[in-house]
Design an enzyme around this catalytic site. Structure first.
Site, PDB file in Angstrom:
ATOM      1  N   GLU A  98       0.157  -1.155   5.624  1.00 29.92           N
ATOM      2  CA  GLU A  98       1.265  -0.711   6.489  1.00 29.92           C
ATOM      3  C   GLU A  98       1.102   0.751   6.869  1.00 29.92           C
ATOM      4  O   GLU A  98       1.318   1.145   8.009  1.00 29.92           O
ATOM      5  CB  GLU A  98       2.609  -0.915   5.766  1.00 29.92           C
ATOM      6  CG  GLU A  98       3.837  -0.687   6.639  1.00 29.92           C
ATOM      7  CD  GLU A  98       4.354   0.749   6.644  1.00 29.92           C
ATOM      8  OE1 GLU A  98       5.225   1.061   7.463  1.00 29.92           O
ATOM      9  OE2 GLU A  98       3.860   1.574   5.834  1.00 29.92           O
ATOM     10  N   ASP A 158       0.824  -1.209   0.000  1.00 29.92           N
ATOM     11  CA  ASP A 158       0.000   0.000   0.000  1.00 29.92           C
ATOM     12  C   ASP A 158       0.858   1.260   0.000  1.00 29.92           C
ATOM     13  O   ASP A 158       2.032   1.234   0.367  1.00 29.92           O
ATOM     14  CB  ASP A 158      -0.956   0.017   1.208  1.00 29.92           C
ATOM     15  CG  ASP A 158      -0.225   0.035   2.544  1.00 29.92           C
ATOM     16  OD1 ASP A 158       0.783  -0.671   2.688  1.00 29.92           O
ATOM     17  OD2 ASP A 158      -0.656   0.782   3.454  1.00 29.92           O
TER      18      ASP A 158
HETATM   19 ZN   LIG Z   1       6.747   2.430   3.853  1.00 28.37          ZN
END
Ligand SMILES: [Zn+2]
Length: 379
Positions: A138, A78
């Site tokens: 993340e 992401d």
């Molecule tokens: Zn990163």
């Protein structure tokens, strides 16, 4: 397929955290399967009902109840959102030896390098298994990696976690914690203070105590970091409704970054002590603490074989990072973890983030040699 072309294809797939990452995961799965890796998708639905997946690809081993590998290369799929005015955000653009695009630096460059590195390995030379791990979410709280740690998806002896570090191996990182503190008072006409109880005055006293906690925590030092102690910040304060109303509620957001080895709850305990002091001084003092996040830091010994190997391969001495990474979850999965990747964290998350071509190419070599040294040949 060159590493640059791979990066261009990764950047072209919009994988902002709010969207599903299934498309980029499918792309990565296809690339891995094409060279004979065994792929497993670990699906979940995020808090907004969006389908997400963590992808694990294995070389030199099959999945089992106790999947274990020697080395894991970990990258998050992401990215942070991009400004709609950045029209080339999804089109990798090269200028003056730099590759621009959303995620080019954080962290698709590392993913492209890890794919290219594994593609250059002859799997029949593998003595010990290696895994590529591609995570989701993340950027919004290490959510994908936390799920992997929770379900004990894999055990890894060593892990290289991709984040832009300008190819300097980072062997330790601070944690990340958040708490929302709400002080309740009693509203009333400001001309008659005795009719109410000011939540803002209460919060102000508590915030002053929090500042003292910050000073106290400065004495608990971890020399590998700069600053060498747990830092804290009151970043937001909201309270009151009007100039002539005694405020009935005041909230503040407390953020802290604990040094590894220190319990993330250490600060919460000190905060509770400060609240008790307030309560003893004012029996009407009401305060609620909602500890929203308590991510621990991580630390891998400077004598770890992975640390010395990466220092060797990069020519850089190891350091530490002050930002949160998935290395803590990899440590939970048993790994001696090091954060390393091309590009600089200072340009990450910006419009016009980029990765230098030279660092991208060097990263491929570093990762290939790391796989060869740790997983191929006799020990
Ligand atoms: Zn990163």
């Amino acid at each position: 397929m060159t590493v640059k072309k791979t990066l261009a294809e990764l950047v072209a797939i919009d994988s902002v955290s709010a969207r599903s990452n299934l498309m980029i995961a499918d792309y990565l799965a296809e690339r891995c399967e094409a060279i004979g890796l065994t792929v497993k998708r670990l699906h979940y639905t995020d808090a907004n009902g969006v389908e997400k997946t963590n992808l694990i690809a294995l070389a030199g081993a099959a999945f089992s109840d106790n999947t274990a590998v020697e080395l894991a290369l970990v990258g998050h799929t992401d990215t942070v959102p991009y400004d709609p005015n950045w029209t080339d955000a999804l089109r990798l653009t090269e200028r003056e030896g730099k590759l621009f695009g959303r995620g080019a630096c954080d962290t698709k460059a590392f993913i492209a390098a890890s794919l290219t590195a594994i593609e250059s390995i002859a799997f029949d030379t593998l003595q010990r298994p290696v895994a590529l791990i591609f995570t989701a979410d993340e950027e919004i709280g290490l959510i994908g990696a936390k799920r992997l740690a929770e379900i004990r998806a894999i055990h890894s002896r060593y892990a290289i976690v991709g984040e832009p570090t300008s190819l300097r191996p980072m062997r330790a990182g601070k944690g990340y914690c958040l708490a929302e503190v709400t002080i309740k008072g009693r509203e009333g006409h400001s001309a008659y203070p005795s009719l109410g109880s000011s939540a803002v005055f209460g919060a102000a006293r508590l915030i002053a105590a929090v500042e003292k906690i910050a000073t106290r925590l400065e004495t608990e030092q971890h020399a590998a970091f700069d600053p060498a102690y747990t830092t804290l910040n009151v970043g937001l304060v909201h309270g009151g409704t009007a100039k002539n109303v005694i405020p009935g509620e005041c909230r503040f957001t407390l953020e802290w970054r604990p040094i590894p080895g220190q319990d993330p709850k250490r600060l919460l305990n000190l905060l509770e002590e400060a609240i008790d002091v307030e309560k003893r001084g004012d029996s009407a003092f009401i305060c609620e603490v909602d500890a929203a996040r308590a991510d621990e830091g991580f630390e891998t010994s400077s004598r770890s074989s992975l640390v010395t190997l990466l220092e060797d391969l990069t020519g850089n001495v190891s350091g530490t990072v002050a930002f949160g990474t998935e290395a803590a979850q990899l440590a939970e999965l048993g790994a001696e973890a090091v954060v390393l990747g091309p590009g600089n964290i200072r340009v990450a998350h910006r419009t016009g983030e980029f990765v230098p071509v030279a660092e991208l190419d060097t990263c491929v070599n570093i990762l290939r040699q790391a796989i060869e040294r740790l997983c191929c040949g006799a020990r």
